[in-house]
Design a protein around this motif. Structure first.
Motif, PDB file in Angstrom:
ATOM      1  N   GLN A 343     -25.760 -27.579 -31.631  1.00  0.00           N
ATOM      2  CA  GLN A 343     -26.168 -28.330 -30.443  1.00  0.00           C
ATOM      3  C   GLN A 343     -25.365 -27.921 -29.212  1.00  0.00           C
ATOM      4  OE1 GLN A 343     -26.129 -32.516 -31.763  1.00  0.00           O
ATOM      5  NE2 GLN A 343     -28.345 -32.330 -32.024  1.00  0.00           N
ATOM      6  N   ASP A 344     -24.066 -27.656 -29.379  1.00  0.00           N
ATOM      7  CA  ASP A 344     -23.256 -27.226 -28.234  1.00  0.00           C
ATOM      8  C   ASP A 344     -23.752 -25.880 -27.708  1.00  0.00           C
ATOM      9  OD1 ASP A 344     -20.043 -28.522 -29.451  1.00  0.00           O
ATOM     10  OD2 ASP A 344     -21.747 -29.498 -28.477  1.00  0.00           O
ATOM     11  N   THR A 345     -24.079 -24.982 -28.618  1.00  0.00           N
ATOM     12  CA  THR A 345     -24.606 -23.670 -28.213  1.00  0.00           C
ATOM     13  C   THR A 345     -25.901 -23.839 -27.435  1.00  0.00           C
ATOM     14  OG1 THR A 345     -23.638 -22.676 -30.182  1.00  0.00           O
ATOM     15  CG2 THR A 345     -25.345 -21.414 -29.072  1.00  0.00           C
ATOM     16  N   THR A 346     -26.782 -24.666 -27.965  1.00  0.00           N
ATOM     17  CA  THR A 346     -28.056 -24.914 -27.287  1.00  0.00           C
ATOM     18  C   THR A 346     -27.823 -25.534 -25.913  1.00  0.00           C
ATOM     19  OG1 THR A 346     -29.048 -25.316 -29.457  1.00  0.00           O
ATOM     20  CG2 THR A 346     -30.350 -25.950 -27.547  1.00  0.00           C
ATOM     21  N   ALA A 347     -26.895 -26.507 -25.856  1.00  0.00           N
ATOM     22  CA  ALA A 347     -26.632 -27.196 -24.587  1.00  0.00           C
ATOM     23  C   ALA A 347     -26.108 -26.213 -23.538  1.00  0.00           C
ATOM     24  CB  ALA A 347     -25.631 -28.328 -24.802  1.00  0.00           C
ATOM     25  N   ARG A 348     -25.224 -25.292 -23.961  1.00  0.00           N
ATOM     26  CA  ARG A 348     -24.703 -24.298 -23.007  1.00  0.00           C
ATOM     27  C   ARG A 348     -25.835 -23.419 -22.479  1.00  0.00           C
ATOM     28  NH1 ARG A 348     -19.999 -24.273 -26.307  1.00  0.00           N
ATOM     29  NH2 ARG A 348     -20.815 -22.558 -27.559  1.00  0.00           N
ATOM     30  N   LEU A 349     -26.735 -23.042 -23.384  1.00  0.00           N
ATOM     31  CA  LEU A 349     -27.879 -22.219 -22.954  1.00  0.00           C
ATOM     32  C   LEU A 349     -28.793 -23.001 -22.019  1.00  0.00           C
ATOM     33  CD1 LEU A 349     -28.722 -20.382 -26.292  1.00  0.00           C
ATOM     34  CD2 LEU A 349     -28.029 -19.292 -24.149  1.00  0.00           C
ATOM     35  N   HIS A 403     -33.408 -28.545 -34.735  1.00  0.00           N
ATOM     36  CA  HIS A 403     -34.591 -28.384 -35.589  1.00  0.00           C
ATOM     37  C   HIS A 403     -34.936 -26.920 -35.845  1.00  0.00           C
ATOM     38  CE1 HIS A 403     -36.112 -32.696 -34.567  1.00  0.00           C
ATOM     39  NE2 HIS A 403     -35.423 -32.694 -35.688  1.00  0.00           N
ATOM     40  N   SER A 404     -34.509 -26.032 -34.949  1.00  0.00           N
ATOM     41  CA  SER A 404     -34.782 -24.598 -35.123  1.00  0.00           C
ATOM     42  C   SER A 404     -33.854 -23.794 -34.207  1.00  0.00           C
ATOM     43  CB  SER A 404     -36.251 -24.315 -34.807  1.00  0.00           C
ATOM     44  OG  SER A 404     -36.578 -22.993 -35.154  1.00  0.00           O
ATOM     45  N   PRO A 405     -32.602 -23.636 -34.617  1.00  0.00           N
ATOM     46  CA  PRO A 405     -31.573 -23.082 -33.727  1.00  0.00           C
ATOM     47  C   PRO A 405     -31.909 -21.725 -33.128  1.00  0.00           C
ATOM     48  CG  PRO A 405     -30.576 -23.997 -35.704  1.00  0.00           C
ATOM     49  CD  PRO A 405     -32.056 -24.046 -35.913  1.00  0.00           C
ATOM     50  N   GLN A 406     -32.389 -20.802 -33.946  1.00  0.00           N
ATOM     51  CA  GLN A 406     -32.651 -19.468 -33.422  1.00  0.00           C
ATOM     52  C   GLN A 406     -33.823 -19.456 -32.456  1.00  0.00           C
ATOM     53  OE1 GLN A 406     -32.463 -16.718 -37.009  1.00  0.00           O
ATOM     54  NE2 GLN A 406     -31.318 -15.678 -35.397  1.00  0.00           N
ATOM     55  N   GLU A 407     -34.849 -20.230 -32.795  1.00  0.00           N
ATOM     56  CA  GLU A 407     -36.001 -20.312 -31.907  1.00  0.00           C
ATOM     57  C   GLU A 407     -35.590 -20.930 -30.575  1.00  0.00           C
ATOM     58  OE1 GLU A 407     -38.826 -19.045 -31.945  1.00  0.00           O
ATOM     59  OE2 GLU A 407     -40.221 -20.266 -30.772  1.00  0.00           O
ATOM     60  N   ALA A 408     -34.749 -21.964 -30.622  1.00  0.00           N
ATOM     61  CA  ALA A 408     -34.285 -22.600 -29.388  1.00  0.00           C
ATOM     62  C   ALA A 408     -33.561 -21.576 -28.513  1.00  0.00           C
ATOM     63  CB  ALA A 408     -33.368 -23.780 -29.706  1.00  0.00           C
ATOM     64  N   ALA A 409     -32.701 -20.779 -29.138  1.00  0.00           N
ATOM     65  CA  ALA A 409     -31.954 -19.765 -28.380  1.00  0.00           C
ATOM     66  C   ALA A 409     -32.896 -18.688 -27.831  1.00  0.00           C
ATOM     67  CB  ALA A 409     -30.883 -19.140 -29.264  1.00  0.00           C
ATOM     68  N   ARG A 410     -33.871 -18.290 -28.646  1.00  0.00           N
ATOM     69  CA  ARG A 410     -34.838 -17.275 -28.199  1.00  0.00           C
ATOM     70  C   ARG A 410     -35.609 -17.774 -26.979  1.00  0.00           C
ATOM     71  NH1 ARG A 410     -40.129 -16.070 -28.114  1.00  0.00           N
ATOM     72  NH2 ARG A 410     -40.756 -18.075 -28.991  1.00  0.00           N
ATOM     73  N   VAL A 411     -36.080 -19.008 -27.062  1.00  0.00           N
ATOM     74  CA  VAL A 411     -36.892 -19.578 -25.989  1.00  0.00           C
ATOM     75  C   VAL A 411     -36.067 -19.704 -24.708  1.00  0.00           C
ATOM     76  CG1 VAL A 411     -38.099 -21.676 -25.248  1.00  0.00           C
ATOM     77  CG2 VAL A 411     -38.501 -20.750 -27.543  1.00  0.00           C
TER      78      VAL A 411
END
Lengths: 441, 155
Positions: A343-349, A403-411
């Motif tokens: 979640q922290d990684t996603t939030a930074r992105l 729910h889908s870490p890699q997809e979230a980062a890709r998007v």
């Protein structure tokens, strides 16, 4: 003592006796089995009351299903905040002020809070400023009123969708209810909302063949999805004709030439994404492994001598032992840390994406100030739309990427890239018009 | 009924035939005993351990939550008399062929047929506990070991 039977007779009597013993044993076993089955039927469900047809009040259902009701009614409680979610309705516009600018001209820039529990599904919808600043259609009630199936039966699907929300809201009293997901006769999981049925039909998926494990996701996907109102009749529709990724969804909206609103600052034709949990989950590893929504958000729990599905639907982060440890045998702290990393990684992105989007908006605004026309800016505007719908897909999805870490980062990577492209295009337009000014002198 | 016919066999031939038969039976019996053949008619987990590929499963089971309430057969064979012996026979044959030829995947994966037996046995013992969450209609059943993969002997 005289002999009573010949040996042949003796044999026949013994044989008859043995057969009689066997038959009696079989009959007794059958009798015990039948009585056992009857007892089971009496024990579950324990019908204290006959639930009337069309009964929506969870309290009435709760008489027959006290354990499930006790847990469901806990969705009234505020269990507090998790790092990015929880059940405390804090103001997200205050926490992330940039949202107001990114959603400029959309009702979400006026009022956007963290959601409370299922119990409040109708109350919070009724009270949000989003239904006051804009005249919303009755389509909202599809998910924000337990009465929706009855209203559809009474008024018809189209009428429910197009009738103004304000005219129908007197008919809506209950948020989430048992009947949203359960057949009152058999308690089987059922789909009660047409929009999901229609969208799945369009994808060629036969819901009548769905397994129980799939249904443990599908009942949630009736509402926890991205949607839009199609046409003048405001028909609630899910944009899944090409698939469930944001790229597929974008394709669907582009085919249809759809926009939710016009961005107040840039004039771009924007899409507002709303809670696409089902879509993002479907690209993740838990979905691939056959884990359903209910496995983590409603894990089985022991009550006395039986297990039930925990109807206190909530963040697994406040229920790590039941939600995660059954499958993932790590200490709670380790599991919490794993979620935090994602979640922290996603939030930074997300924050990076917001910076890029603001830069794009600034550049487009500057280009307009320099006299650029819609036509000259069309590429930049389309890039703004594409970049922001991707960012919104992850921001409005209620798992902060889990729910889908890699997809979230890709998007989000695509979002950042497209936003910077929009910024560049707008700057090129400014540079171009400055060049034009020089050459005309 | 009984047709009598004469076969010309010399005494020497007959002796040889009997001797060969004796050797066969003797060697077969020795192999059976050497392979602890009688153990397969018991419920003793050590019987499964005759094949050392089952060592991990056995070790896992000895440390599992089920070690004092269920043996291999309790979970892996049906709880009815004919069912149990039929499945013992089928799996006995399959396992013998696999272990003899060495033709089996590593790590060993349970097959659909046996997974269903295990699932059924979970439900039979835990019937009351799962009475409100278990359905056994078509498409209705949820697999217990999907989540509770470590209860027997680890995955």
């Amino acid at each position: 003592m005289r002999q009573m039977f010949s040996s042949r007779q003796l044999f026949i009597y013994v044989a008859i006796f043995v057969v009689a013993v066997a038959l009696t044993a079989v009959a007794a076993a059958l009798l015990v089995n039948i009585s056992q089955r009857r007892l089971e039927a009496e024990q579950y469900p324990l019908k204290v009351v006959e639930i009337p047809k069309g009964e929506l009040d969870p309290a009435v259902w709760g008489k027959n299903f006290p354990h499930q009701y006790d847990r469901f009614i806990k969705t009234k409680e505020d269990y507090g905040q998790t790092p990015y979610g929880g059940s405390t309705p804090y103001n997200k516009l205050e926490r992330y002020p940039v949202l107001k600018r990114l959603w400029a001209g959309n009702p979400f820039s006026v009022d956007y809070n963290e959601e409370r529990g299922h119990y409040y599904a109708q109350i919070d919808q009724r009270e949000t400023k989003r239904v006051q600043v804009v005249k919303q259609p009755g389509a909202c009630l599809n998910c924000h009123a337990a009465e929706a199936p009855q209203l559809i039966a009474e008024l018809g699907w189209e009428t429910l969708n197009k009738t103004p929300y304000d005219e129908l809201k007197a008919r809506a009293h209950l948020g989430t209810s048992c009947a949203d997901c359960h057949d009152p006769e058999t308690m089987e999981l059922v789909i009660t909302r047409p929009a999901f049925r229609n969208a799945m039909e369009q994808r060629g998926i036969d819901l009548s063949k769905a397994s129980r494990q799939e249904m443990r996701t599908y009942v949630c996907a009736q509402c926890h999805v991205e949607y839009y109102f199609l046409g003048e009749n405001k028909i609630l529709t899910f944009p899944w004709s090409h698939g469930l990724t944001i790229n597929d969804i974008e394709q669907h909206y582009d085919d249809y030439g759809f926009k939710d609103w016009t961005h107040q600052e840039t004039g771009a034709p924007m899409i507002k994404i709303q809670h696409p949990e089902f879509e993002l989950w479907s690209t993740g590893i838990h979905a691939r492994s056959g884990v359903a929504c209910a496995d983590c958000h409603m894990p089985f729990m022991r009550v006395g001598g039986v297990k039930i599905s925990d109807h206190w639907v909530r963040s697994p982060l406040v229920n790590l032992s039941q939600a995660c440890q059954t499958c993932h045998r790590w200490p709670e702290e380790e599991l919490r840390t794993r979620v935090a990393i994602i979640q922290d990684t996603t939030a930074r992105l997300l924050r990076r994406s917001e910076e890029a989007l603001v830069a794009a908006i600034d550049a487009i605004v500057a280009a307009r100030a320099a006299g650029a026309t819609d036509e000259e800016l069309s590429e930049a505007l389309n890039l703004h739309r594409a970049a922001q719908m991707r960012w919104d897909f992850i921001l409005s999805e209620n798992s902060t990427g889990f729910h889908s870490p890699q997809e979230a980062a890709r998007v989000l990577a695509e979002s950042i890239d497209l936003a910077r492209q929009a910024e560049l295009k707008a700057q090129q337009v400014i540079a171009g018009s400055e060049r034009d000014l020089l050459t005309t002198r | 009924m009984s047709a009598s016919f004469k076969v010309n066999v010399s005494f020497g031939m007959l002796s040889l035939l009997v001797a060969v038969l004796g050797i066969l039976v003797g060697l077969g019996a020795y192999t059976f005993v050497y392979a602890r053949g009688f153990s397969y008619f018991s419920d003793d987990p050590k019987a499964c351990l005759n094949c050392h590929v089952m060592r991990d499963a056995f070790d896992g089971w000895r440390h599992s939550s089920h070690r004092s309430v269920a043996t291999c057969n309790d979970c892996h064979t049906p709880h009815t008399f004919p069912g149990k012996w039929l499945v013992k026979g089928i799996n006995g044959w399959n396992h013998s062929v696999a272990f003899t030829t060495g033709d089996f995947p590593d790590p060993i994966r349970i097959r659909e047929f046996n997974a269903r037996i295990a699932q059924q046995n979970c439900v039979e013992c835990h019937e009351v506990l799962v009475s409100q969450i278990h359905r056994s209609g078509p498409h209705q059943e949820l697999s217990c070991v999907f989540c509770h993969g470590n209860v027997g002997h680890g995955r």
